[in-house]
Design an enzyme around this catalytic site. Sequence first.
Site, PDB file in Angstrom:
ATOM      1  N   VAL A 181       0.789  -1.343   0.209  1.00  0.00           N
ATOM      2  CA  VAL A 181       0.234   0.398  -0.054  1.00  0.00           C
ATOM      3  C   VAL A 181       1.222   1.382   0.280  1.00  0.00           C
ATOM      4  O   VAL A 181       0.420   2.455  -0.089  1.00  0.00           O
ATOM      5  CB  VAL A 181      -1.077  -0.368   1.579  1.00  0.00           C
ATOM      6  CG1 VAL A 181      -1.841   1.077   1.452  1.00  0.00           C
ATOM      7  CG2 VAL A 181      -2.071  -1.279   1.031  1.00  0.00           C
ATOM      8  N   GLU A 208     -10.749   5.803   5.677  1.00  0.00           N
ATOM      9  CA  GLU A 208     -11.123   4.959   4.381  1.00  0.00           C
ATOM     10  C   GLU A 208     -10.343   3.521   3.631  1.00  0.00           C
ATOM     11  O   GLU A 208     -11.865   2.681   4.102  1.00  0.00           O
ATOM     12  CB  GLU A 208     -10.939   5.724   3.053  1.00  0.00           C
ATOM     13  CG  GLU A 208     -12.059   6.099   2.147  1.00  0.00           C
ATOM     14  CD  GLU A 208     -13.526   5.717   2.890  1.00  0.00           C
ATOM     15  OE1 GLU A 208     -14.059   6.419   3.056  1.00  0.00           O
ATOM     16  OE2 GLU A 208     -13.996   4.438   2.525  1.00  0.00           O
ATOM     17  N   ILE A 221     -13.318   1.043  -1.384  1.00  0.00           N
ATOM     18  CA  ILE A 221     -14.083   1.315  -1.913  1.00  0.00           C
ATOM     19  C   ILE A 221     -14.719   2.645  -1.162  1.00  0.00           C
ATOM     20  O   ILE A 221     -14.151   2.679   0.237  1.00  0.00           O
ATOM     21  CB  ILE A 221     -15.447   0.126  -1.664  1.00  0.00           C
ATOM     22  CG1 ILE A 221     -14.513  -0.863  -2.395  1.00  0.00           C
ATOM     23  CG2 ILE A 221     -16.619   0.816  -1.574  1.00  0.00           C
ATOM     24  CD1 ILE A 221     -15.485  -2.710  -2.088  1.00  0.00           C
ATOM     25  N   GLY A 232      -0.779  -9.383  -3.910  1.00  0.00           N
ATOM     26  CA  GLY A 232      -0.573  -8.251  -3.068  1.00  0.00           C
ATOM     27  C   GLY A 232      -2.463  -8.482  -2.151  1.00  0.00           C
ATOM     28  O   GLY A 232      -1.964  -6.996  -1.366  1.00  0.00           O
ATOM     29  N   GLU A 236      -3.102 -10.806   3.981  1.00  0.00           N
ATOM     30  CA  GLU A 236      -1.574 -10.044   4.999  1.00  0.00           C
ATOM     31  C   GLU A 236      -0.611 -10.778   5.093  1.00  0.00           C
ATOM     32  O   GLU A 236      -0.217 -11.875   4.043  1.00  0.00           O
ATOM     33  CB  GLU A 236      -2.536 -10.327   5.985  1.00  0.00           C
ATOM     34  CG  GLU A 236      -4.713  -9.450   5.815  1.00  0.00           C
ATOM     35  CD  GLU A 236      -3.887  -8.059   5.821  1.00  0.00           C
ATOM     36  OE1 GLU A 236      -3.254  -7.319   7.045  1.00  0.00           O
ATOM     37  OE2 GLU A 236      -4.617  -7.923   4.984  1.00  0.00           O
ATOM     38  N   ASP A 282      -9.333 -10.658   9.863  1.00  0.00           N
ATOM     39  CA  ASP A 282      -9.702  -9.480   8.759  1.00  0.00           C
ATOM     40  C   ASP A 282     -10.856  -9.064   8.789  1.00  0.00           C
ATOM     41  O   ASP A 282     -11.021  -7.460   8.920  1.00  0.00           O
ATOM     42  CB  ASP A 282      -8.650  -9.510   7.525  1.00  0.00           C
ATOM     43  CG  ASP A 282      -8.464  -8.162   7.079  1.00  0.00           C
ATOM     44  OD1 ASP A 282      -8.277  -7.620   7.091  1.00  0.00           O
ATOM     45  OD2 ASP A 282      -9.143  -8.596   5.843  1.00  0.00           O
ATOM     46  N   LYS A 295     -12.847  -5.743  10.403  1.00  0.00           N
ATOM     47  CA  LYS A 295     -13.678  -4.345   9.805  1.00  0.00           C
ATOM     48  C   LYS A 295     -14.955  -4.307  10.105  1.00  0.00           C
ATOM     49  O   LYS A 295     -15.521  -3.454  10.141  1.00  0.00           O
ATOM     50  CB  LYS A 295     -12.904  -4.842   7.793  1.00  0.00           C
ATOM     51  CG  LYS A 295     -12.176  -5.176   7.385  1.00  0.00           C
ATOM     52  CD  LYS A 295     -11.983  -5.432   6.189  1.00  0.00           C
ATOM     53  CE  LYS A 295     -10.577  -4.882   5.867  1.00  0.00           C
ATOM     54  NZ  LYS A 295      -9.954  -6.114   4.436  1.00  0.00           N
TER      55      LYS A 295
HETATM   56  N1  HSE Z   1      -6.069  -8.244   2.839  1.00  0.00           N
HETATM   57  C1  HSE Z   1      -6.920  -7.743   2.819  1.00  0.00           C
HETATM   58  C2  HSE Z   1      -7.582  -8.562   2.578  1.00  0.00           C
HETATM   59  C3  HSE Z   1      -6.502  -7.190   2.123  1.00  0.00           C
HETATM   60  O1  HSE Z   1      -7.930  -9.292   1.760  1.00  0.00           O
HETATM   61  O2  HSE Z   1      -9.091  -8.174   1.856  1.00  0.00           O
HETATM   62  C4  HSE Z   1      -6.832  -5.805   2.716  1.00  0.00           C
HETATM   63  O3  HSE Z   1      -7.645  -4.748   3.788  1.00  0.00           O
END
Ligand code: HSE
Length: 402
Positions: free
Chosen positions: A12, A124, A131, A182, A185, A196, A200
Amino acid sequence: MIKVAIMGHGTVGSGVYEVFQMNADKIARALGEPVEVKYVLDLRDFSQLSYADKFVKDFTVLENDPEISVVAEVMGGVGAAFEFTKRLLCAGKSVCTSNKELVAMHGEELLAIAREHNVGYMFEASVGGGIPLIRPMLQCLAGNEIVEICGILNGTTNYILTQMIHSGVSFEDALRQAQENGYAEKDPTADVEGHDACRKICILSDIAFGDKFDPEEVECEGITKITLRDVAAADKLGCAIKLIGRAVRCDDGTAYAFVAPHLVPKSNLLASVEDVFNAVMIDGNATGDVMFYGKGAGKLATASAVVADMMDCAFHKDRRRQIFWGDGSQHLLRPLDTFESRWYVRFSGAKSDLEAFLPVDSVTDRGDEVVAVTRRCATAELRRRLALLAEKGTIANAMRML
Ligand code: HSE
């Protein structure tokens, strides 16, 4: 000239630099002046890059430079990233991040520090990659009480499931491809075990319900138990398997929040969200369902959200965005025991046993195993019945249905 810095030159971070170069003219037009990335903080050697002169290894260079007004924190983790973010906010610099772990675990504290120092802390990119989702929730949907959030929040697992569903690719090969692209994580356990997505859904719940939802308290199940047999059985039931993050508000202001694989009927828009794409359905009590869709992971998509936040902070430097939620003391998270769903159950054993223990809606005997769909049932009750059924055979898998 607006001078900014980037902490971390991974997927990123390098994308943030690239977006600033690629869209320099557009960004300068929007802000009324150009942006210069003055520093990139990273301990690794990037001497082969054309912008190697930007790299610094000493955090205090950024911290003490009065010219730096906005910093991207794209290091990840909750160690140095947390410490550096606090110090930057205290030094009067806005911080913009893609670090969902940090926002989910310490967002309320960092937002309070930002408020105290009249700077921005924006995130964001932490949910849904490229998104637009956080800002629409904070602003466009601000007049709503959020009734439900339901979404595909992890690109890596959606990519893996899509490869399993459409190409019969093994879990391991699909994960390797996601890492090469890419999306994953650093430690992909966080993706495949649902952590993950859990961070979120917690961030979205924090915003929606106004108090901290602790990722360590939110139930979370990943996709590692899903086999090609489940994929085929789901298909026969007219469904696709998706890892879903959900938060559902109750009348008393508490909310269920969890992450789990679900069978999603193909008629549901979420079933056709494929590859690295994420989609989030938000049900507002005034708007009804609103859906957000786009690339949920990847270098430039995620970087675009970080850059937009940095532009926002630069533009609104004297009128910081008012973002905050509580410290969790309202205990809004409701245990899942009473949450009702229909369930898919794949069982190796006698059909009669399955019918005796589960409130079955439909059941198919496939010879070596039985596949059932239950009627709506509270989670605790369903689990109690599954435990009894497990004494009669092997429960290969059990998943909620959307
Ligand atoms: N590893 C996370 C995913 C990256 O695959 O959504 C984006 O948050």
